[in-house]
Design a protein around this motif. Structure first.
Motif, PDB file in Angstrom:
ATOM      1  N   UNK A 112      -7.733   0.820   1.173  1.00 25.33           N
ATOM      2  CA  UNK A 112      -8.274  -0.205   2.027  1.00 25.33           C
ATOM      3  C   UNK A 112      -8.227  -1.585   1.428  1.00 25.33           C
ATOM      4  N   UNK A 113      -8.862  -2.537   2.073  1.00 26.89           N
ATOM      5  CA  UNK A 113      -8.845  -3.914   1.597  1.00 26.89           C
ATOM      6  C   UNK A 113     -10.213  -4.541   1.633  1.00 26.89           C
ATOM      7  N   UNK A 114     -10.394  -5.574   0.825  1.00 25.56           N
ATOM      8  CA  UNK A 114     -11.684  -6.236   0.785  1.00 25.56           C
ATOM      9  C   UNK A 114     -11.466  -7.723   0.590  1.00 25.56           C
ATOM     10  N   UNK A 139      -8.084  -2.514  -5.773  1.00 30.40           N
ATOM     11  CA  UNK A 139      -7.394  -2.984  -4.579  1.00 30.40           C
ATOM     12  C   UNK A 139      -8.186  -2.479  -3.391  1.00 30.40           C
ATOM     13  N   UNK A 140      -9.014  -3.283  -2.842  1.00 28.58           N
ATOM     14  CA  UNK A 140      -9.728  -2.893  -1.647  1.00 28.58           C
ATOM     15  C   UNK A 140     -11.100  -2.322  -1.909  1.00 28.58           C
ATOM     16  N   UNK A 180      -4.352  -6.018  -1.072  1.00 27.61           N
ATOM     17  CA  UNK A 180      -3.235  -5.113  -0.821  1.00 27.61           C
ATOM     18  C   UNK A 180      -2.725  -4.492  -2.120  1.00 27.61           C
ATOM     19  N   UNK A 181      -2.447  -3.189  -2.043  1.00 25.87           N
ATOM     20  CA  UNK A 181      -1.928  -2.478  -3.203  1.00 25.87           C
ATOM     21  C   UNK A 181      -0.589  -3.033  -3.661  1.00 25.87           C
ATOM     22  N   UNK A 182       0.272  -3.412  -2.705  1.00 30.75           N
ATOM     23  CA  UNK A 182       1.607  -3.882  -3.077  1.00 30.75           C
ATOM     24  C   UNK A 182       1.570  -5.261  -3.735  1.00 30.75           C
ATOM     25  N   UNK A 183       0.438  -5.939  -3.647  1.00 28.73           N
ATOM     26  CA  UNK A 183       0.244  -7.194  -4.373  1.00 28.73           C
ATOM     27  C   UNK A 183      -0.443  -6.906  -5.713  1.00 28.73           C
ATOM     28  N   UNK A 184      -1.403  -6.026  -5.658  1.00 26.98           N
ATOM     29  CA  UNK A 184      -2.208  -5.684  -6.838  1.00 26.98           C
ATOM     30  C   UNK A 184      -1.377  -5.067  -7.960  1.00 26.98           C
ATOM     31  N   UNK A 185      -0.582  -4.043  -7.644  1.00 24.63           N
ATOM     32  CA  UNK A 185       0.072  -3.269  -8.689  1.00 24.63           C
ATOM     33  C   UNK A 185       1.106  -4.073  -9.479  1.00 24.63           C
ATOM     34  N   UNK A 186       1.953  -4.882  -8.849  1.00 24.36           N
ATOM     35  CA  UNK A 186       2.877  -5.698  -9.650  1.00 24.36           C
ATOM     36  C   UNK A 186       2.147  -6.612 -10.635  1.00 24.36           C
ATOM     37  N   UNK A 187       0.996  -7.149 -10.237  1.00 32.41           N
ATOM     38  CA  UNK A 187       0.206  -7.977 -11.156  1.00 32.41           C
ATOM     39  C   UNK A 187      -0.255  -7.156 -12.360  1.00 32.41           C
ATOM     40  N   UNK A 188      -0.708  -5.945 -12.071  1.00 28.23           N
ATOM     41  CA  UNK A 188      -1.172  -5.082 -13.158  1.00 28.23           C
ATOM     42  C   UNK A 188      -0.029  -4.759 -14.112  1.00 28.23           C
ATOM     43  N   UNK A 189       1.135  -4.434 -13.566  1.00 34.69           N
ATOM     44  CA  UNK A 189       2.286  -4.116 -14.411  1.00 34.69           C
ATOM     45  C   UNK A 189       2.649  -5.284 -15.323  1.00 34.69           C
ATOM     46  N   UNK A 190       2.625  -6.476 -14.767  1.00 37.32           N
ATOM     47  CA  UNK A 190       2.946  -7.664 -15.567  1.00 37.32           C
ATOM     48  C   UNK A 190       1.967  -7.827 -16.715  1.00 37.32           C
ATOM     49  N   UNK A 244      -4.478  -4.142   6.852  1.00 35.55           N
ATOM     50  CA  UNK A 244      -5.174  -4.837   5.785  1.00 35.55           C
ATOM     51  C   UNK A 244      -4.947  -6.343   5.763  1.00 35.55           C
ATOM     52  N   UNK A 245      -4.203  -6.858   6.744  1.00 38.11           N
ATOM     53  CA  UNK A 245      -4.156  -8.304   6.932  1.00 38.11           C
ATOM     54  C   UNK A 245      -5.345  -8.724   7.796  1.00 38.11           C
ATOM     55  N   UNK A 246      -5.676  -9.991   7.783  1.00 39.17           N
ATOM     56  CA  UNK A 246      -6.852 -10.466   8.517  1.00 39.17           C
ATOM     57  C   UNK A 246      -6.792 -10.187  10.020  1.00 39.17           C
TER      58      UNK A 246
END
Length: 442
Positions: A29-31, A57-58, A87-97, A269-271
């Motif tokens: 989900x999203x928050x 994420x969420x 969003x997971x697809x935004x969150x995870x790349x940040x974590x990987x970096x 999960x978009x507004x």
């Protein structure tokens, strides 16, 4: 994040099968939209307190269920800050970096099930081995297996799983002249998602003004795929997404929705999707257990008693997550203690009570009871039983390193090309294919 209901013995049987595969499924989900692990310094809380940051994420439900407050009362020297990326697809790349850089991580990082194989296979050295600090028998065997390296290192503790149902607005169904009884409704689409789509066509014939049958074709795609054994990878780890019978079935059902008038064409999960709940602009949504709390939050008081829950056409698992402790964290000892406490059966039961996130710890199942407010919100639906029944027959599923980005390419590029831009199904498939080739470096 989440989950809902399951009965332990049948699930343990499922666990033994699923442990032979790599994974179980994705979603969540999203928050809010923070995601910046600032404030994780040695004494970020001031007054000599240690500030622990939790990156998610969420809606994981820890804050909502009061767990952070409870933990800091038990440990006055600790403060907790949650950094949330929608969003997971935004969150995870940040974590990987940040993992690769060896800095900037949160003290605790959530890992979605669609990313757990990548984390295990490529990032295990960046996470603490939590298997040394916990009793692994508390979790479902297959849940542990997803987060365990070949040499036995456990990089994440299971939070929830995501058995599925269909959440629907019974007030809109009534206005459209459709069945509103959850048991009779489930019988109409039992065993076949195409029957669900057919009901959508009936809904649209008398749809209340401004409403659609379903939120998006992508949500239908995910729901169908998450009930399939064959997805994007085979058991040997080979990418088979373009030949997968499960993918083709989910795509075809989604195209039936995308090329019709029954979808609100909202990106989950978009507004605008959140506003769709508040405005009652769609009548159904495929809802894994963790989405119960999300629907309740985004619909608000205006949705109370108007939502109901019915069994999905087929069982499936959409979502489920883990939390791990990065080796780059400054407070590993304290973070391990918090991660262990947050994922203990007692705490998982509290999160379920708040938002129906279904635990990955079987010993919690006999105690599960949704909050009275949640039960009332969903028209007194037997939420625990519905999700428990789904969990008993979830098929074992295989996950691969690029599972999440492949899925995103199909839903957020391929399906949206058809649903929002009027492209043909073949054009949508081609667009997704091009993106997946880039993801896989082909």
């Amino acid at each position: 994040m989440r989950t809902t209901t399951r009965r332990s013995h049948r699930l343990l049987a499922l666990a033994a099968v699923a442990a032979l595969t790599t994974g179980v499924l994705a979603g969540c989900a999203g928050d809010s939209d923070d995601g910046d692990p600032s404030g994780s310094g040695d004494n970020g809380g001031g007054g000599g307190k240690t500030t622990l940051t939790v990156g998610t994420f969420g809606v994981f439900g820890y804050k909502q269920a009061g767990l952070y407050d409870e933990y800091t009362k038990l440990h006055p020297d600790i403060t907790i800050k949650e950094n949330v990326t929608t969003r997971t697809d935004v969150y995870w790349p940040k974590v990987l970096t940040r993992l690769q850089a060896g800095s900037g991580t949160d003290d605790i990082q959530a890992i979605e099930v669609g990313n757990i194989t990548e984390a295990v296979q490529t990032q295990s050295s960046k996470f603490v081995d939590l298997g040394k600090d916990v009793d692994k028998s508390q979790w479902l065997d297959w849940k542990n297996a997803q987060a365990t390296t070949p040499d036995g290192k456990l990089i994440g503790l299971g939070t929830d799983i995501g058995p599925m149902a269909i959440c629907y607005r019974k007030d809109l169904f009534e206005k459209a002249g459709l069945e509103t009884d959850r048991t009779k409704l489930a019988a109409q689409w039992k065993g076949d998602w195409n029957k669900y789509v057919a009901l959508g066509k009936d809904y649209m014939k008398k749809a209340p003004s401004g409403t659609k049958f379903v939120d998006s074709a992508s949500s239908v795609y995910n729901a169908v795929l998450n009930g399939e054994s064959e997805r994007y990878y085979d058991k040997s780890g080979k990418v088979v997404w373009d030949k997968s019978a499960g993918v083709k079935n989910a795509w075809n059902v989604a195209m039936s929705v995308a090329t019709s008038n029954m979808s609100a064409k909202l990106k989950q999960f978009d507004k605008p999707w959140d506003q769709g709940y508040a405005n009652a602009s769609f009548a159904t949504v495929a809802c894994p257990a963790w989405m119960i709390g999300y629907i309740q939050e985004k619909s608000g008081e205006s949705g109370k008693g108007k939502w109901d829950v019915a069994a999905a056409p087929t069982s499936g698992n959409w979502g489920g997550s883990f939390i791990g402790v990065p080796t780059a964290g400054k407070h590993q000892k304290e973070a391990i203690a918090l991660a262990k406490w947050l994922t203990a059966p007692e705490q998982q039961a509290k999160v379920f009570a708040k938002q129906a996130s279904f635990p990955s710890t079987p010993s919690a199942y006999s105690t599960l009871k949704p909050a009275a407010a949640t039960t009332e919100f969903f028209s007194n639906a037997p939420i625990t039983q519905i999700f428990s029944d789904s969990a008993k027959t979830i098929p074992a599923q295989i996950f691969g390193v690029k599972d999440q980005p492949i899925n995103t390419a199909l839903t957020d590029i391929g399906i949206l090309q058809v649903e929002q831009k009027g492209k043909t199904p073949d054009q949508g498939w081609d667009a997704a294919t091009n993106e997946i080739k880039d993801v896989l470096g082909q």
